[in-house]
Design an enzyme around this catalytic site. Structure first.
Site, short mmCIF file in Angstrom:
data_model
loop_
_atom_site.label_atom_id
_atom_site.label_comp_id
_atom_site.label_asym_id
_atom_site.label_seq_id
_atom_site.Cartn_x
_atom_site.Cartn_y
_atom_site.Cartn_z
N GLU A 31 -5.36 16.16 13.12
CA GLU A 31 -4.80 15.76 11.85
C GLU A 31 -3.31 16.20 11.91
O GLU A 31 -3.08 17.25 12.29
CB GLU A 31 -5.69 16.58 11.00
CG GLU A 31 -5.14 16.64 9.55
CD GLU A 31 -4.73 15.38 8.92
OE1 GLU A 31 -3.73 15.28 8.29
OE2 GLU A 31 -5.62 14.27 9.34
N THR A 40 -4.43 10.70 2.14
CA THR A 40 -5.01 9.97 1.10
C THR A 40 -6.12 10.68 0.51
O THR A 40 -6.38 10.36 -0.91
CB THR A 40 -5.36 8.46 1.78
OG1 THR A 40 -4.12 8.13 2.20
CG2 THR A 40 -5.93 7.65 0.96
N HIS A 49 -18.82 4.54 -5.20
CA HIS A 49 -19.13 3.37 -5.91
C HIS A 49 -20.66 2.75 -5.73
O HIS A 49 -21.33 3.07 -4.85
CB HIS A 49 -18.18 2.06 -5.34
CG HIS A 49 -16.94 2.19 -5.55
ND1 HIS A 49 -16.10 3.10 -4.62
CD2 HIS A 49 -15.85 1.81 -6.49
CE1 HIS A 49 -14.65 2.96 -5.13
NE2 HIS A 49 -14.71 2.13 -6.44
N ARG A 310 -2.81 4.23 -0.31
CA ARG A 310 -3.86 4.13 0.61
C ARG A 310 -3.18 2.75 1.39
O ARG A 310 -2.46 2.22 1.07
CB ARG A 310 -5.02 3.50 -0.20
CG ARG A 310 -4.57 2.42 -1.22
CD ARG A 310 -5.13 3.12 -2.64
NE ARG A 310 -5.22 1.88 -3.69
CZ ARG A 310 -4.63 2.35 -4.75
NH1 ARG A 310 -3.91 3.39 -4.94
NH2 ARG A 310 -4.77 1.28 -5.77
N CYS A 433 -3.14 25.91 -16.86
CA CYS A 433 -1.78 26.17 -16.53
C CYS A 433 -1.42 25.78 -15.28
O CYS A 433 -0.43 26.17 -14.90
CB CYS A 433 -1.77 27.91 -16.79
SG CYS A 433 -2.55 28.81 -15.28
#
Length: 475
Positions: A31, A40, A49, A310, A433
């Site tokens: 990474e 992302t 979904h 994206r 805050c």
């Protein structure tokens, strides 16, 4: 020699690592950011979904529904927050009816029996704060909400428990095909892997070029999101969608897992993959879109703004599969519903690796993950008992989200090495805050645990410095 090197530690890369970790393989995940989920994935809307949005004749359409069905199991395995809240895609003009018909046709083609048309009266009874001019909707009860960064951490920790090597701050800088394996160049040196899986998101095009292939024609689509004050919790019970456009599902009103309402995103094409700016124009468009769905939303309730980009490919579909480069597989163009599809993408990638000649061996159990404690979810009696055993759980660091010192220490033990790493694991700094109260103490705890000066602690890695040494101030 690794069997597989995964490039990219977003939700897709972490899901692949988790799935490969269940097999007797040597796997490394590389990474570029300091921690997984910092690209992302951390700016994702967090929606699982319902399975009916993407067309059934597309790869994303097939993987969307398959992925939806895996999230309950993953939550039970890994202990991150997930809840099926359902969704409504609402029609506000007669022209929207065709979009509702199309969504129902998608659901029928995929065999999703739970998706159904609702009348305007049904919508008003279920969601009284939705625009009273609604004409009807499509209801999908299997839609869920999740904290995407929390899911990344759970998947990566489970993979690591099964022996996957998770490496942050390791962007891939070179790839050399050595006939039976790849040499992978990173800032930490060279490593060898028989197979490479490109799940680098916005960076997938560059990684593809490093493998000697033509660059991917990636379009960078930035989305701005806005979080609302918790006083609006319960404003809507379900995710509220407008009818979609060819390139976007539009501005949504999202009841997040943690109770806050989120609105967005925009869908603006940009040139810079590092563009994370929010704009006055973007905020105005998001607010206008959100108010069209739920008129009671007010701009004064916004407590945080953020943006993420994206990677979209021509045709708007996923690109998953082998390439002309030997033992180099793509998992690219994973835009929405990539979060939903991630578990199914991971299973597909394992199948593709086997088809490409990798002996993946038998599948085993997921790596065990210890569930983190969240003081805000405990009763006073439970918290008192915990604080009696460990006094750090009796000291509140973040007042807005009620996060204790014990939780922050546990997050650091689990791998948090930046302020955002603590924030995403504990919610310290996510309240009204926005870290104004708790940031100094979080910095102190990180510096002490990492045995570095406070000036060495960053917000999200790289040069995202927060404080300076006195010597630096004098320059």
């Amino acid at each position: 020699m690794y069997d597989v090197a995964i490039v990219g530690g977003g939700i897709v890369g972490c899901a692949i690592a988790h799935e490969l970790g269940r097999h007797p393989l040597a796997v490394v995940l590389l990474e570029r950011e300091a921690e997984v989920g910092f690209g992302t994935s951390k700016a994702n809307s967090g929606i699982i979904h319902g399975g009916h949005h993407a067309a059934p004749d597309t790869l994303k359409g097939r993987l969307e529904w398959a992925g939806n069905q895996r999230w309950g199991e993953l939550c039970a395995e890994l202990g991150f927050g997930f809840r099926r809240v359902g969704e409504l895609t609402v029609a506000l003009s007669p022209d929207d009816e065709a979009a509702l018909d199309r969504l129902c046709a998608h659901a029928e083609a995929k065999g999703i029996d739970a998706v159904e048309r609702w009348t305007a009266d049904q919508v008003r009874r279920a969601e009284p704060n939705v625009n009273p001019d609604v004409l009807g909707a499509v209801h999908a009860p299997l839609t869920g909400v999740v904290n995407p960064y929390e899911a990344c951490y759970g998947l990566a920790e489970s993979a690591a428990a099964n022996g996957v090597d998770i490496r942050g701050n390791q962007p891939v800088q070179a790839l050399r095909d050595r006939g039976d394996h790849w040499e992978v160049g990173t800032p930490g040196g060279w490593l060898a892997a028989r197979y490479v899986v490109n799940a680098a998101g916005l960076g997938a095009g560059g990684v593809t070029e490093l493998a000697g292939l033509d660059p991917l024609p990636i379009t960078i689509r930035k989305g701005e999101e806005y979080l609302l004050d918790k006083r609006l919790a319960g404003l809507v019970q379900r995710v509220i969608y407008p009818c979609p456009t060819p390139v976007s599902k539009g501005t949504l009103v999202i009841p997040t897992f943690d109770g806050t309402i989120m609105i967005g995103p925009t869908a603006d094409v940009v040139d810079d993959p590092e563009d994370r700016t929010t704009t006055v124009d973007g905020a105005a468009r998001v607010l206008a879109g959100a108010r069209r769905l739920v008129p009671g939303i007010d701009e004064h309730d916004i407590i945080a703004a953020f943006a993420g980009s994206r990677a979209a490919l021509a045709g708007e579909d996923f690109l998953i599969g082998p390439t002309p480069a030997p033992r180099f597989l793509q998992a690219a163009g994973i835009q929405s519903p990539g979060l939903t599809a991630a578990p199914a993408i991971a299973e597909l990638v394992v199948e593709l690796l086997a088809d490409a000649g990798l002996d993946v061996g038998p599948v085993g159990a997921p790596g065990p993950v210890e569930r983190p404690v969240h003081a805000a979810a405990l009763t006073l009696e439970e918290l008192g008992e915990l604080a009696a055993r460990d006094g750090r759980f009796g000291r509140v660091v973040c007042r807005c989200e009620f996060v204790t010192e014990g939780e922050i220490a546990a997050a650091i033990d689990r791998g948090a090495c930046t302020l955002d790493g603590v924030k995403f694991r504990t919610r310290a700094g996510m309240g009204r805050c926005q870290g104004g109260f708790c940031t100094p103490r979080c910095l102190e705890l990180l510096a002490a645990a990492l045995d570095v000066p406070m000036s060495a602690v960053t917000k999200r890695g790289g040069d995202s410095w927060i404080v300076l040494d006195r010597s630096e101030l004098g320059r």
